[in-house]
Motif scaffolding. Structure first.
Motif, PDB file in Angstrom:
ATOM      1  N   GLU A 141      34.743  63.746  33.167  1.00 37.85           N
ATOM      2  CA  GLU A 141      34.487  64.743  32.139  1.00 37.85           C
ATOM      3  C   GLU A 141      33.102  65.373  32.281  1.00 37.85           C
ATOM      4  O   GLU A 141      32.852  66.454  31.786  1.00 37.85           O
ATOM      5  N   GLY A 142      32.205  64.642  32.912  1.00 34.97           N
ATOM      6  CA  GLY A 142      30.898  65.220  33.185  1.00 34.97           C
ATOM      7  C   GLY A 142      29.952  65.189  32.006  1.00 34.97           C
ATOM      8  O   GLY A 142      28.898  64.588  32.063  1.00 34.97           O
ATOM      9  N   GLN A 143      30.361  65.767  30.898  1.00 35.51           N
ATOM     10  CA  GLN A 143      29.437  65.999  29.796  1.00 35.51           C
ATOM     11  C   GLN A 143      29.398  64.857  28.784  1.00 35.51           C
ATOM     12  O   GLN A 143      28.472  64.736  28.020  1.00 35.51           O
ATOM     13  N   ILE A 144      30.417  64.075  28.757  1.00 39.16           N
ATOM     14  CA  ILE A 144      30.513  63.118  27.659  1.00 39.16           C
ATOM     15  C   ILE A 144      29.884  61.799  28.056  1.00 39.16           C
ATOM     16  O   ILE A 144      30.171  61.268  29.120  1.00 39.16           O
ATOM     17  N   ASP A 145      29.052  61.275  27.197  1.00 41.42           N
ATOM     18  CA  ASP A 145      28.457  59.995  27.542  1.00 41.42           C
ATOM     19  C   ASP A 145      29.344  58.857  27.060  1.00 41.42           C
ATOM     20  O   ASP A 145      28.892  57.908  26.448  1.00 41.42           O
ATOM     21  N   GLY A 146      30.629  59.042  27.288  1.00 38.67           N
ATOM     22  CA  GLY A 146      31.613  57.990  27.142  1.00 38.67           C
ATOM     23  C   GLY A 146      31.491  57.151  25.892  1.00 38.67           C
ATOM     24  O   GLY A 146      31.318  57.651  24.790  1.00 38.67           O
ATOM     25  N   LEU A 147      31.559  55.882  26.121  1.00 35.94           N
ATOM     26  CA  LEU A 147      31.622  54.944  25.027  1.00 35.94           C
ATOM     27  C   LEU A 147      30.373  54.927  24.160  1.00 35.94           C
ATOM     28  O   LEU A 147      30.451  54.667  22.968  1.00 35.94           O
ATOM     29  N   ALA A 148      29.237  55.198  24.764  1.00 34.76           N
ATOM     30  CA  ALA A 148      27.980  55.127  24.023  1.00 34.76           C
ATOM     31  C   ALA A 148      28.037  56.036  22.803  1.00 34.76           C
ATOM     32  O   ALA A 148      27.580  55.689  21.721  1.00 34.76           O
ATOM     33  N   ARG A 149      28.642  57.183  22.982  1.00 36.99           N
ATOM     34  CA  ARG A 149      28.683  58.122  21.877  1.00 36.99           C
ATOM     35  C   ARG A 149      29.558  57.587  20.737  1.00 36.99           C
ATOM     36  O   ARG A 149      29.210  57.710  19.563  1.00 36.99           O
ATOM     37  N   LEU A 150      30.644  56.989  21.101  1.00 41.72           N
ATOM     38  CA  LEU A 150      31.521  56.414  20.090  1.00 41.72           C
ATOM     39  C   LEU A 150      30.809  55.263  19.373  1.00 41.72           C
ATOM     40  O   LEU A 150      30.857  55.139  18.151  1.00 41.72           O
ATOM     41  N   ARG A 151      30.123  54.438  20.169  1.00 43.87           N
ATOM     42  CA  ARG A 151      29.393  53.311  19.585  1.00 43.87           C
ATOM     43  C   ARG A 151      28.352  53.813  18.586  1.00 43.87           C
ATOM     44  O   ARG A 151      28.224  53.297  17.483  1.00 43.87           O
ATOM     45  N   ASP A 152      27.625  54.867  18.973  1.00 45.89           N
ATOM     46  CA  ASP A 152      26.584  55.384  18.092  1.00 45.89           C
ATOM     47  C   ASP A 152      27.176  55.945  16.806  1.00 45.89           C
ATOM     48  O   ASP A 152      26.642  55.737  15.723  1.00 45.89           O
ATOM     49  N   SER A 153      28.283  56.631  16.936  1.00 44.39           N
ATOM     50  CA  SER A 153      28.840  57.219  15.717  1.00 44.39           C
ATOM     51  C   SER A 153      29.403  56.122  14.817  1.00 44.39           C
ATOM     52  O   SER A 153      29.344  56.228  13.597  1.00 44.39           O
ATOM     53  N   LEU A 154      29.878  55.052  15.412  1.00 40.92           N
ATOM     54  CA  LEU A 154      30.336  53.918  14.599  1.00 40.92           C
ATOM     55  C   LEU A 154      29.141  53.271  13.893  1.00 40.92           C
ATOM     56  O   LEU A 154      29.203  52.948  12.703  1.00 40.92           O
ATOM     57  N   ARG A 155      28.038  53.103  14.630  1.00 44.73           N
ATOM     58  CA  ARG A 155      26.851  52.490  14.027  1.00 44.73           C
ATOM     59  C   ARG A 155      26.354  53.346  12.854  1.00 44.73           C
ATOM     60  O   ARG A 155      26.047  52.824  11.781  1.00 44.73           O
ATOM     61  N   ASP A 156      26.325  54.664  13.062  1.00 45.36           N
ATOM     62  CA  ASP A 156      25.882  55.554  11.983  1.00 45.36           C
ATOM     63  C   ASP A 156      26.782  55.419  10.762  1.00 45.36           C
ATOM     64  O   ASP A 156      26.316  55.388   9.628  1.00 45.36           O
ATOM     65  N   THR A 157      28.080  55.362  10.996  1.00 48.59           N
ATOM     66  CA  THR A 157      29.021  55.236   9.882  1.00 48.59           C
ATOM     67  C   THR A 157      28.772  53.950   9.107  1.00 48.59           C
ATOM     68  O   THR A 157      28.743  53.951   7.873  1.00 48.59           O
ATOM     69  N   LEU A 158      28.596  52.857   9.838  1.00 53.03           N
ATOM     70  CA  LEU A 158      28.374  51.561   9.179  1.00 53.03           C
ATOM     71  C   LEU A 158      27.065  51.580   8.391  1.00 53.03           C
ATOM     72  O   LEU A 158      27.008  51.128   7.242  1.00 53.03           O
ATOM     73  N   ASN A 159      26.024  52.122   8.997  1.00 51.22           N
ATOM     74  CA  ASN A 159      24.734  52.183   8.309  1.00 51.22           C
ATOM     75  C   ASN A 159      24.796  53.062   7.074  1.00 51.22           C
ATOM     76  O   ASN A 159      24.212  52.748   6.042  1.00 51.22           O
ATOM     77  N   GLY A 160      25.508  54.160   7.202  1.00 47.58           N
ATOM     78  CA  GLY A 160      25.571  55.093   6.086  1.00 47.58           C
ATOM     79  C   GLY A 160      26.427  54.571   4.947  1.00 47.58           C
ATOM     80  O   GLY A 160      26.060  54.641   3.784  1.00 47.58           O
ATOM     81  N   MET A 161      27.552  54.006   5.264  1.00 44.41           N
ATOM     82  CA  MET A 161      28.496  53.621   4.204  1.00 44.41           C
ATOM     83  C   MET A 161      28.200  52.239   3.645  1.00 44.41           C
ATOM     84  O   MET A 161      28.473  51.962   2.496  1.00 44.41           O
ATOM     85  N   LYS A 162      27.677  51.365   4.462  1.00 39.74           N
ATOM     86  CA  LYS A 162      27.460  49.964   4.075  1.00 39.74           C
ATOM     87  C   LYS A 162      28.723  49.356   3.445  1.00 39.74           C
ATOM     88  O   LYS A 162      28.739  48.975   2.264  1.00 39.74           O
ATOM     89  N   PRO A 163      29.777  49.297   4.216  1.00 43.97           N
ATOM     90  CA  PRO A 163      31.046  48.794   3.671  1.00 43.97           C
ATOM     91  C   PRO A 163      30.990  47.295   3.391  1.00 43.97           C
ATOM     92  O   PRO A 163      30.183  46.582   3.998  1.00 43.97           O
ATOM     93  N   ASP A 164      31.818  46.844   2.464  1.00 38.26           N
ATOM     94  CA  ASP A 164      31.952  45.404   2.210  1.00 38.26           C
ATOM     95  C   ASP A 164      32.964  44.795   3.179  1.00 38.26           C
ATOM     96  O   ASP A 164      32.865  43.637   3.551  1.00 38.26           O
ATOM     97  N   VAL A 165      33.973  45.604   3.488  1.00 40.67           N
ATOM     98  CA  VAL A 165      35.001  45.141   4.413  1.00 40.67           C
ATOM     99  C   VAL A 165      35.299  46.264   5.407  1.00 40.67           C
ATOM    100  O   VAL A 165      35.359  47.432   5.028  1.00 40.67           O
ATOM    101  N   VAL A 166      35.465  45.891   6.662  1.00 38.76           N
ATOM    102  CA  VAL A 166      35.931  46.869   7.646  1.00 38.76           C
ATOM    103  C   VAL A 166      37.273  46.372   8.188  1.00 38.76           C
ATOM    104  O   VAL A 166      37.397  45.207   8.584  1.00 38.76           O
ATOM    105  N   VAL A 167      38.264  47.237   8.141  1.00 39.36           N
ATOM    106  CA  VAL A 167      39.580  46.894   8.696  1.00 39.36           C
ATOM    107  C   VAL A 167      39.805  47.746   9.940  1.00 39.36           C
ATOM    108  O   VAL A 167      39.630  48.961   9.903  1.00 39.36           O
ATOM    109  N   LEU A 168      40.175  47.094  11.035  1.00 37.32           N
ATOM    110  CA  LEU A 168      40.426  47.822  12.282  1.00 37.32           C
ATOM    111  C   LEU A 168      41.910  47.841  12.580  1.00 37.32           C
ATOM    112  O   LEU A 168      42.563  46.815  12.475  1.00 37.32           O
ATOM    113  N   THR A 169      42.440  48.977  12.965  1.00 36.56           N
ATOM    114  CA  THR A 169      43.826  48.960  13.441  1.00 36.56           C
ATOM    115  C   THR A 169      43.882  49.197  14.945  1.00 36.56           C
ATOM    116  O   THR A 169      44.962  49.288  15.512  1.00 36.56           O
ATOM    117  N   CYS A 170      42.720  49.316  15.561  1.00 39.13           N
ATOM    118  CA  CYS A 170      42.684  49.574  17.013  1.00 39.13           C
ATOM    119  C   CYS A 170      41.582  48.718  17.631  1.00 39.13           C
ATOM    120  O   CYS A 170      40.451  48.726  17.153  1.00 39.13           O
TER     121      CYS A 170
END
Ligand code: ZN
Ligand code: ZN
Length: 676
Positions: A82-111
């Motif tokens: 793909e050239g432009q996408i920094d692969g998994l790192a970007r997904l990891r960062d957006s997940l970290r941001d979501t967790l930091n922002g929301m501060k969930p009590d429970v996280v449920v994963l379906t994937c």
């Protein structure tokens, strides 16, 4: 306000459906107390990369589980593409941001991808401040990536999945069986199944969901409409072409066919029909289980669909068909005899699903959300006992067997040496069940069916024989089934030997013309031997088994009373039976062959020397359903005389020096005794 984050992935059907239904259930239970967010980060982080990821993911999960080990590398490679996408790192960062922002009590994963990423984020050993629940929606989780992901709890859909996880090393106290979270209406409607009663002359109602194989749809509809005694409801979704086609057909059969478009009323539809024809997609399979509406899986795709379907098949709660004609054949069989087969499937569906699964899972999630800062180990101890699961070793065997059985399409066809007519010490055989398994296993047989004698207690001869101990004692029939069931796992693990449970129903009269021996092959549960022959056959069929005429013609080789009833009434019974023994031990029945009846050949094994006898050779997948199908259609079936010339000389008392690797038991002193 409790905060619950559900992370899903839109690319599997199951993940999204499960996430949606769970969310709905939590909102139903705690509309004010919980804030729920369901996110598909894969979608937002990757955009058009999503598709590529989907293929990678599905390949990894469904096709080649080992790819998971190299998942990161794989994404790395994709990144180069793909050239432009920094692969998994970007997904990891957006997940970290979501967790930091929301501060969930429970996280449920379906994937499971999220499970890997959360492991990455907390790699430094920091404690998580939320409880992590993995929701594995796959019907069967052999070689699943889940065990390698982080998670405080693993919620699975059924017991086999739980055992497979345990076998893969997930601590049992982390595993919970909830069932697949189906839509809420199932929990509310379960008691309101609204199908016409077939036993009281109600019309059969068939639901056809056209969600694949669109090209075959018109043909299948035509065939369904040929049956004037069936009502058909067709779901065409949003496909206007299909809608047009279906409505044109409905116009010719107005009172018997209804066409509906996209619908949210699937629970009600499934509850109101006797059977559903569909692709084996996760959501619909689980909903049909919840509604006790057996599925005829039309043209099974690979991966998930096979897993979903194998759940149904292993429970004998559904069937698959490749061609429209096969779909209709199955429906005909299902509705025959006031729906005997259908009722059996419905009964077998019961343990597979839980109509209130979404609510129970939602309760569990809310409980976890209410538990203050999780010190995971302490939490675990406070929880109710884990879902029942057997020991890890049993789990592993089951998981292995499951993997073999669950992937029909990946099993190659091969020549299979089979003996479907054998006796053990449960009746008049010499070897016990474990002994016969070892005996055939060591000789590299592929399929063995144990068919001990069971007598009709209503016939006088049957009554007498029941006293001799030479037939299965009627009150020990359940024990017989249980012992063979136990041995199945060992036979498969140790010898790759497919063991089946069968019965030889003896209906002996005073003459050969009134005597019948009938084999039921691959039975799931005991059958009352006093039923009349036709009823016996239909019970065998209802269990997915084969009904086979044993030694139906005159036997020449040994003493033994002939059993000619079925042959005397061949025109009447040929349409009902799956096959006839064209050869039994040393006998070969020419008239059966001349009549071109579907055939098998068996040893009617009672003791070791009977191994040298006629056998069946099939060319098909080494899997119970495939084997039975092969015999039913009687294609790629042949017989072989399994013999050893030295043995034959021995038998004629022409002794030769001992043979290398000879069967350990060769008896020649004894007179040839009665056969079954
Ligand atoms: Zn017999
Ligand atoms: Zn027999």
């Amino acid at each position: 306000m409790k905060k619950i984050l559900i992370l899903t992935a839109g690319f599997g059907e199951g993940e999204d459906v499960a996430a949606w239904n769970l969310r709905e259930a939590i909102e139903h239970l705690a509309p004010k107390e919980a804030r729920i967010e369901a996110l598909d980060l894969l979608d937002s982080s990757y955009g058009r990369f999503h598709d590529l990821l989907r293929h990678t993911f599905q390949a990894a999960v469904n096709r080649a589980p080992r790819l998971w080990h190299g998942f990161y590398q794989l994404l790395g490679a994709a990144q180069v593409v793909e050239g432009q996408i920094d692969g998994l790192a970007r997904l990891r960062d957006s997940l970290r941001d979501t967790l930091n922002g929301m501060k969930p009590d429970v996280v449920v994963l379906t994937c499971p991808i999220y499970g890997f990423l959360i492991g990455e984020i907390y790699r430094d050993g920091r404690a998580r401040d939320f409880t992590l629940i993995s929701l594995a929606t796959d019907a069967v989780v052999n070689d699943s990536p889940w065990p390698r992901t982080a998670g405080d709890f693993f919620a699975v859909t059924n017991e086999p999945a739980a055992r497979a996880l345990a076998a893969a090393g997930v601590p049992e106290e982390k595993i919970r069986v909830f069932g697949f979270p189906v839509q809420l209406p199932f929990a509310q409607c379960e008691k309101r199944i609204a199908r016409p009663d077939l036993a009281r002359g109600g019309r059969a109602r068939i639901l056809y969901v056209i969600n694949g194989s669109r090209k075959k749809a018109p043909k299948l509809l035509d065939r369904l409409l040929e049956h004037r005694e069936w009502d058909v409801t067709v779901c065409v979704g949003r496909d206007t072409g299909l809608d047009e086609m279906a409505r044109a057909k409905a116009a010719t059969a107005k009172d018997r066919m209804e066409v509906i478009g996209h619908t949210r009323r699937m629970p009600q539809l499934l509850l109101g029909h006797h059977a559903v024809i569909s692709r084996a997609e996760t959501g619909l399979v689980q909903e049909s289980i919840a509604a006790r509406c057996p599925m005829i899986a039309f043209r099974i795709g690979s991966g998930c669909e096979e897993g979903n379907f194998s759940l149904l098949r292993q429970a004998n709660a559904g069937v698959s068909a490749e061609k429209p004609r096969e779909v209709v054949d199955w429906l005909e069989r299902a509705f025959r005899d006031e729906g005997a087969l259908l009722s059996l499937w419905q009964k077998n569906l019961e343990p597979l699903g839980r109509a209130d699964s979404a609510l129970n899972l939602a309760r569990f999630v809310l409980e976890q959300a209410a538990t203050p800062v999780p010190a995971p180990a302490a939490n675990l101890r406070a929880l109710p006992a884990p879902a029942p699961s057997e020991n890890v070793e049993a789990g592993r065997r089951l998981a292995n067997g499951g993997a073999k059985n669950g992937r029909l399409r990946h099993i190659p066809k091969e020549l299979l040496l089979c003996d479907l007519h054998t006796h053990t010490t449960w009746s008049d055989g010499r070897l016990s069940v474990p002994e016969i398994v070892d005996f055939y296993g060591q000789r590299d047989f592929d399929c063995l069916c144990i068919t001990d004698h069971l007598c009709d207690p209503k016939r006088l001869l049957g009554k007498l024989v029941n006293l001799t101990g030479l037939v299965i004692p009627p009150d020990e029939l359940a024990g017989y089934f249980e012992e063979i069931e136990r041995e199945k796992k060992r036979a498969w693990a140790k010898y790759d030997l497919l063991l089946m449970t069968g019965v030889e129903f003896n209906k002996d009269g005073y003459t050969s013309k009134t005597s019948t021996h009938l084999l039921g092959v691959d039975l799931r549960q005991p059958i009352d031997p006093s039923l009349d022959i036709k009823k016996l056959i239909s019970e065998i069929h209802a269990q997915g088994g084969l009904a086979i005429a044993s030694h139906p013609h005159e036997m020449k080789s040994e003493w033994g009373r002939n059993t000619l009833y079925l042959w005397e009434h061949v025109e009447e019974y040929a349409p009902l039976l799956d096959a006839w023994e064209v050869a039994n031990r040393d006998d070969i029945f020419n008239p059966i062959g001349l009549k071109k009846l579907p055939f098998i050949a068996s040893s009617d094994f009672h003791k070791p020397k009977h191994i040298h006898s006629w056998k069946t050779v099939l060319y098909c997948e080494k899997e119970a359903e495939a084997i039975k199908h092969c015999i039913r259609v009687n294609r790629d079936v042949s017989l072989t005389l399994y013999r050893d010339h030295r043995f034959a000389l021995d038998e004629r008392k022409l002794r030769l020096p001992p043979i290398e690797n000879a069967p350990e038991l060769v008896e020649f002193e004894e007179p040839l005794v009665q056969r079954g």
